[in-house]
Design an enzyme around this catalytic site. Structure first.
Site, PDB file in Angstrom:
ATOM      1  N   TYR A  11       0.845  -1.189   0.000  1.00 17.13           N
ATOM      2  CA  TYR A  11       0.000   0.000   0.000  1.00 17.13           C
ATOM      3  C   TYR A  11       0.883   1.242   0.000  1.00 17.13           C
ATOM      4  CZ  TYR A  11       0.754  -0.840   5.034  1.00 17.13           C
ATOM      5  OH  TYR A  11       1.312  -1.101   6.265  1.00 17.13           O
TER       6      TYR A  11
ATOM      7  N   ASP B  52      -4.017   1.043  10.006  1.00 16.30           N
ATOM      8  CA  ASP B  52      -2.894   0.297  10.583  1.00 16.30           C
ATOM      9  C   ASP B  52      -1.740   0.389   9.586  1.00 16.30           C
ATOM     10  OD1 ASP B  52      -1.174  -1.319  11.931  1.00 16.30           O
ATOM     11  OD2 ASP B  52      -2.270  -3.176  11.573  1.00 16.30           O
ATOM     12  N   ILE B  53      -1.135   1.549   9.540  1.00 16.37           N
ATOM     13  CA  ILE B  53      -0.131   1.852   8.525  1.00 16.37           C
ATOM     14  C   ILE B  53       1.264   1.576   9.085  1.00 16.37           C
ATOM     15  CG2 ILE B  53       0.759   3.595   6.956  1.00 16.37           C
ATOM     16  CD1 ILE B  53      -2.195   2.657   6.490  1.00 16.37           C
ATOM     17  N   GLU B  54       1.906   0.557   8.537  1.00 17.66           N
ATOM     18  CA  GLU B  54       3.213   0.132   9.027  1.00 17.66           C
ATOM     19  C   GLU B  54       4.251   0.096   7.914  1.00 17.66           C
ATOM     20  OE1 GLU B  54       3.021  -3.335  11.556  1.00 17.66           O
ATOM     21  OE2 GLU B  54       0.884  -3.006  11.925  1.00 17.66           O
ATOM     22  N   GLY B  55       3.975   0.803   6.832  1.00 17.52           N
ATOM     23  CA  GLY B  55       4.914   0.821   5.714  1.00 17.52           C
ATOM     24  C   GLY B  55       4.426   1.768   4.639  1.00 17.52           C
TER      25      GLY B  55
END
Length: 292
Positions: free
Chosen positions: A107, A147-150
């Protein structure tokens, strides 16, 4: 005499019974052995259920849903059966969110226009808009969980703003699950916008997780709650030792050492758990529910 004393006891009960009671938010969708969405809500233990995940979107990619073996979104109407479960949850007062991002995925928001297009996609396919290919049929979710982890550190605030610009017949919830180091690498700018209702910080797989000193965790908690504007904050935890590399807090320790500190803060909202599958293994939410 009884008549005169009764109001006193009512007032005393109200004061002594003043509760910082919170609720539990849980992630569902990444293990088919965790039971159905309807059964998850039917436990009565959760106020929010985050359907995880939409891990592919943005940057001209075709958005893709991944719900393990719960359903097959790649086939026509493959996940529309969840519409009944979603409505069942909502009838119980549970807010059902779509969680976008996750630890594994592809994403990226390439520009403001990209953020606008992703917002339109989310609105039309999961929220109050219309589309011939809504993955969950005619069910209307309560909001979007970030839930943005990248990916990128930019344009997440614009995505939130574009989502807020839609006219919803009911309240549209925006939530976020940043890592506990402040500010969050990817969502820092977005979380400074004040556009999010609830923030459940992940106090696991990180140096700021609980390591035996509740005061240190509380200091990190205070940094978040004093620098981010939101309705409430949740303590994000793994529901089992195997649910994360590190950060698991035994239920008795959480109840006796950690919760007494964070519950006394003004924006305390509750506890977030990863995930329903791991919670089933340990009964974690059942153990802590009455103390949250």
């Amino acid at each position: 005499m009884i008549t005169n004393i009764l109001p006193f006891f009512l007032i005393l009960a109200m004061i002594s019974g003043r509760s910082y009671s919170g609720s539990i938010s849980i992630y569902w969708g990444q293990n088919s052995k965790e039971g159905t969405l309807a059964d998850t809500c039917g436990t009565g233990r959760f106020a929010f259920v985050n359907i995880a995940f939409l891990p592919v979107f943005g940057n001209n990619q075709t958005p893709a849903l991944d719900l393990d073996d719960h359903c097959d979104p790649s086939t026509k109407n493959g996940c529309t059966g969840l519409a009944t479960d979603i409505r069942s949850c909502q009838s119980r007062g549970v807010k059902v969110m779509l969680s976008i991002g996750g630890g594994d995925g592809s994403y990226f928001l390439a520009s403001s226009e990209d953020a606008k297009q992703v917002a339109a996609y989310l609105w039309d396919n999961y929220l109050g808009g219309t589309s011939p290919s809504r993955p969950f049929g005619d069910a209307v979710l309560d909001g979007i969980d970030f839930d943005i982890e990248g990916g990128t550190t930019q344009h997440w605030d614009e995505l939130a703003s574009y989502l807020r610009s839609y006219s919803f017949a009911k309240k549209l919830y925006l939530t976020a699950a940043p890592q506990c180091p402040f500010p969050d690498v990817y969502m820092g700018q977005a979380l400074s916008s004040g556009l999010f209702d609830y923030v459940w910080m992940q106090f696991y797989n990180n140096y700021c997780e609980y390591k035996g000193n509740a005061a240190e965790l509380k200091a990190t908690w205070d940094t978040w709650t004093s620098n981010v504007t939101a309705t409430g904050f949740f303590l994000g935890l793994p529901a089992a030792p195997s649910a994360a590399s590190s950060g698991y807090i035994p239920a008795d320790v959480l109840i006796s050492q950690v919760l007494p500190l964070v519950k006394n803060t003004s924006k305390y909202g509750g506890v977030m758990l990863w995930s329903k599958y791991y919670d089933d293994l340990t009964g974690y939410s059942s153990s802590i529910k009455s103390h949250v």
